[in-house]
Motif scaffolding. Structure first.
Motif, mmCIF file in Angstrom:
data_model
loop_
_atom_site.group_PDB
_atom_site.id
_atom_site.type_symbol
_atom_site.label_atom_id
_atom_site.label_comp_id
_atom_site.label_asym_id
_atom_site.label_seq_id
_atom_site.Cartn_x
_atom_site.Cartn_y
_atom_site.Cartn_z
ATOM 1 N N PRO A 131 8.160 7.385 3.181
ATOM 2 C CA PRO A 131 8.479 8.661 3.834
ATOM 3 C C PRO A 131 7.428 8.967 4.901
ATOM 4 N N ARG A 132 7.567 10.094 5.560
ATOM 5 C CA ARG A 132 6.546 10.545 6.488
ATOM 6 C C ARG A 132 5.235 10.797 5.734
ATOM 7 N N LEU A 133 4.109 10.392 6.333
ATOM 8 C CA LEU A 133 2.805 10.496 5.692
ATOM 9 C C LEU A 133 1.886 11.389 6.513
ATOM 10 N N ASP A 134 0.825 11.855 5.884
ATOM 11 C CA ASP A 134 -0.145 12.684 6.584
ATOM 12 C C ASP A 134 -1.231 11.791 7.174
ATOM 13 N N THR A 135 -2.328 11.559 6.434
ATOM 14 C CA THR A 135 -3.423 10.715 6.917
ATOM 15 C C THR A 135 -3.465 9.417 6.122
ATOM 16 N N VAL A 136 -3.530 8.306 6.829
ATOM 17 C CA VAL A 136 -3.635 6.976 6.217
ATOM 18 C C VAL A 136 -4.968 6.370 6.639
ATOM 19 N N ILE A 137 -5.697 5.790 5.674
ATOM 20 C CA ILE A 137 -6.963 5.108 5.963
ATOM 21 C C ILE A 137 -6.753 3.614 5.728
ATOM 22 N N ASP A 138 -6.958 2.834 6.758
ATOM 23 C CA ASP A 138 -6.782 1.382 6.707
ATOM 24 C C ASP A 138 -8.163 0.741 6.642
ATOM 25 N N LEU A 139 -8.540 0.242 5.469
ATOM 26 C CA LEU A 139 -9.852 -0.384 5.266
ATOM 27 C C LEU A 139 -9.732 -1.886 5.470
ATOM 28 N N ALA A 157 1.702 -0.423 12.678
ATOM 29 C CA ALA A 157 2.988 -0.298 11.985
ATOM 30 C C ALA A 157 3.098 1.041 11.266
ATOM 31 N N ILE A 158 1.998 1.498 10.658
ATOM 32 C CA ILE A 158 2.042 2.749 9.897
ATOM 33 C C ILE A 158 1.919 3.964 10.812
ATOM 34 N N LEU A 159 1.474 3.782 12.062
ATOM 35 C CA LEU A 159 1.408 4.892 13.008
ATOM 36 C C LEU A 159 2.759 5.579 13.161
ATOM 37 N N ARG A 160 3.815 4.810 13.031
ATOM 38 C CA ARG A 160 5.156 5.371 13.201
ATOM 39 C C ARG A 160 5.560 6.260 12.031
ATOM 40 N N LYS A 161 4.790 6.195 10.941
ATOM 41 C CA LYS A 161 5.099 6.969 9.737
ATOM 42 C C LYS A 161 4.084 8.078 9.469
ATOM 43 N N ALA A 162 2.902 7.994 10.063
ATOM 44 C CA ALA A 162 1.794 8.868 9.680
ATOM 45 C C ALA A 162 1.400 9.819 10.805
ATOM 46 N N LYS A 163 0.881 10.970 10.407
ATOM 47 C CA LYS A 163 0.361 11.929 11.376
ATOM 48 C C LYS A 163 -0.946 11.431 11.972
ATOM 49 N N ARG A 164 -1.756 10.766 11.147
ATOM 50 C CA ARG A 164 -3.048 10.258 11.606
ATOM 51 C C ARG A 164 -3.384 8.981 10.867
ATOM 52 N N VAL A 165 -3.948 8.002 11.577
ATOM 53 C CA VAL A 165 -4.397 6.751 10.973
ATOM 54 C C VAL A 165 -5.861 6.538 11.323
ATOM 55 N N ILE A 166 -6.704 6.380 10.284
ATOM 56 C CA ILE A 166 -8.118 6.044 10.450
ATOM 57 C C ILE A 166 -8.281 4.584 10.030
ATOM 58 N N ALA A 167 -8.822 3.773 10.928
ATOM 59 C CA ALA A 167 -8.950 2.341 10.655
ATOM 60 C C ALA A 167 -10.417 1.934 10.682
ATOM 61 N N VAL A 168 -10.831 1.130 9.699
ATOM 62 C CA VAL A 168 -12.221 0.694 9.562
ATOM 63 C C VAL A 168 -12.247 -0.830 9.544
ATOM 64 N N GLU A 169 -13.040 -1.432 10.421
ATOM 65 C CA GLU A 169 -13.129 -2.882 10.521
ATOM 66 C C GLU A 169 -14.556 -3.279 10.890
ATOM 67 N N PRO A 170 -15.198 -4.190 10.131
ATOM 68 C CA PRO A 170 -16.594 -4.531 10.398
ATOM 69 C C PRO A 170 -16.822 -5.552 11.510
ATOM 70 N N VAL A 171 -15.938 -6.512 11.678
ATOM 71 C CA VAL A 171 -16.181 -7.657 12.564
ATOM 72 C C VAL A 171 -15.952 -7.251 14.020
ATOM 73 N N THR A 172 -16.918 -7.514 14.871
ATOM 74 C CA THR A 172 -16.876 -7.008 16.240
ATOM 75 C C THR A 172 -15.638 -7.445 17.008
ATOM 76 N N LEU A 173 -15.312 -8.735 16.986
ATOM 77 C CA LEU A 173 -14.160 -9.204 17.756
ATOM 78 C C LEU A 173 -12.862 -8.598 17.238
ATOM 79 N N ASN A 174 -12.730 -8.475 15.936
ATOM 80 C CA ASN A 174 -11.542 -7.813 15.381
ATOM 81 C C ASN A 174 -11.531 -6.326 15.732
ATOM 82 N N PHE A 175 -12.698 -5.695 15.660
ATOM 83 C CA PHE A 175 -12.803 -4.268 15.969
ATOM 84 C C PHE A 175 -12.364 -3.970 17.402
ATOM 85 N N ILE A 176 -12.756 -4.823 18.335
ATOM 86 C CA ILE A 176 -12.341 -4.642 19.734
ATOM 87 C C ILE A 176 -10.822 -4.693 19.850
#
Length: 223
Positions: free
Chosen positions: A117-125, A135-154
């Motif tokens: 269903p529609r979601l509020d805040t999603v945290i992608d670790l 993909a989840i942006l289309r379902k969520a009001k806000r997406v917080i994403a956390v990624e350690p590796v520099t090339l992936n983070f970019i």
């Protein structure tokens, strides 16, 4: 040489796609059968060189792309594949596991996102390059994403902001039991989805014959 792959190269559909993207479309169509494991470079219409290899899993992307007609591909000046898919622009890197993850999330819907269903805040670790987040942006009001590796983070930041997310919600940290520390993370040159805080994880399975690099990253906890 895998002759069954080589037999695919002459189809009109493949030739049309190759002509739209590359110089020398017949040569390109033959190379993109990935009939051998030798890496190769192709020249785009603008003269830019792009490298591919079957060992880098690029055959998975091109086998899929030649089999469908519902999306379009172009290339960025950095050599990324820009895939226009279901009203999103996704950046995938050749010779990485990016398409494997795209297949898992978008094509196979292995996380069951379509049924949510529609979601509020999603945290992608461990956001990697942001395909789950997009993909989840289309379902969520806000997406917080956390990624350690520099090339992936970019790549994560690029993908998130191209698809309506906020760059300020993309954070570069490793999730551990303590904040404000520096820890090593071990990177696989071949499988960019297998980076880990644990070196033994990369020494098993398909990664054992490929080089491992180390990057120092900051930590944050969930508390």
């Amino acid at each position: 040489m895998q002759w069954t792959r080589l037999l695919r190269w002459g189809s009109p559909h493949r030739f049309r796609i190759c002509r739209e993207l590359f110089q020398n479309p017949w040569h390109t169509s033959r190379k993109l059968t990935f009939a051998t494991k030798t890496p190769f470079s192709l020249t785009l219409l603008n003269g830019q060189q792009i490298s591919f290899s079957r060992m880098g899993r690029d055959h998975l992307f091109w086998d899929w792309y030649f089999s469908q007609s519902g999306c379009r591909v172009s290339f960025t000046p950095e050599g990324e594949i820009q895939l226009d898919y279901e009203n999103q622009q996704l950046l995938l890197r050749p010779q990485t596991s990016d398409f494997y993850i795209f297949n898992e999330i978008y094509l196979n819907d292995e996380y069951g996102l379509n049924a949510l269903p529609r979601l509020d805040t999603v945290i992608d670790l461990g956001g990697n390059i942001g395909l789950f987040s997009c993909a989840i942006l289309r379902k969520a009001k806000r997406v917080i994403a956390v990624e350690p590796v520099t090339l992936n983070f970019i790549q994560l930041r690029k993908n998130i902001t191209r698809n309506g997310g906020q760059g300020s919600d993309v954070l570069q940290y490793a999730i551990t039991g303590r904040s404000n520390e520096e820890v090593p993370i071990y990177l696989s040159d071949r499988n960019t989805g297998m980076d880990s805080l644990f070196p033994g994880w990369l020494k098993n399975g398909a990664n054992r014959q490929h080089s491992i690099r180390v990057e120092s990253v900051k930590t944050i906890t969930l508390t």
